[in-house]
Design a protein around this motif. Sequence first.
Motif, PDB file in Angstrom:
ATOM      1  N   SER A 114       0.762  -1.131   0.110  1.00  0.00           N
ATOM      2  CA  SER A 114       0.020  -0.073  -0.127  1.00  0.00           C
ATOM      3  C   SER A 114       0.762   1.279  -0.122  1.00  0.00           C
ATOM      4  O   SER A 114       0.687   2.205  -0.618  1.00  0.00           O
ATOM      5  N   GLU A 147       1.001   4.160  -2.627  1.00  0.00           N
ATOM      6  CA  GLU A 147       0.656   5.891  -2.207  1.00  0.00           C
ATOM      7  C   GLU A 147       2.046   6.291  -2.964  1.00  0.00           C
ATOM      8  O   GLU A 147       1.845   7.600  -3.329  1.00  0.00           O
ATOM      9  N   THR A 179       1.967   6.770  -6.481  1.00  0.00           N
ATOM     10  CA  THR A 179       0.853   7.738  -6.705  1.00  0.00           C
ATOM     11  C   THR A 179       1.338   9.319  -6.651  1.00  0.00           C
ATOM     12  O   THR A 179       1.136  10.273  -7.271  1.00  0.00           O
TER      13      THR A 179
END
Length: 246
Positions: free
Chosen positions: A124, A128, A131
């Motif tokens: 995750s 992130e 992103t």
Amino acid sequence: MYIPEVLFIFTFYICSCYGGEEEKRLILHSGDDIAQEFQKLRQELQSLQMNHTREIQLLMTNYTQEVESLKKNYTQTIESLKRNHTQEIQALMSTQTAEIDSVKATQKREIQALNDTQSQKIKSLKNELTTLKQDQGSTYIRWGKTTCGGNGTHIVYTGFTSGSPYDKEGGAAKYICLPKNPTRAKYVDGIQNIGGYMTGTEFDIYLNIFNPFPRNMQDQDAPCVLCRSPKPTTVMVPGRTNCYPG
């Protein structure tokens, strides 16, 4: 058992009264009587000795039997205790082994669950971060170009180099890259003599003395391209075709 020969002399005092006077007489046994008495005593002693010997032997036999019985019982008790102790130890070890295996299995499951959770968190965080990297970056304009030139950059749009005419006031302070397909907020067909002017730019090679391009660009529109870089900062270094080290 040796019994010394002792001559026993038996004396008897026999008292009799005649006419009020007491008369005492000493009676002595003869040698045969003494021998008989001695032989009788010897036989009795031998009988007592034999009886005593038999009693001792019987006692020793009983004692030996009791000792052997005690030894046997003691040995059986020890063996029974050993078996029971061994069984108890084996049962305890089995219980401890089962408990240890259960604890190991539980720890293994917990560690696996923790690893899975950490792996998911790491994945995750990586997503992130990706992103954020995609969301971050900087933009710059390449004048006279229609491509961004690689290095992880990509084109936002291409257009034309534009600015204010040299003989007009109130337009752009410096060059801007106008897109090829603009959208207008307000549009009135025809020419209006209000507001600032914005025109395109074209190459003008002075007397064809020096041409920096590989082909003739005289009177050609000057293109431009808006590029986006994933790096947080960009800078345009004039007078160079490459970046400084670092």
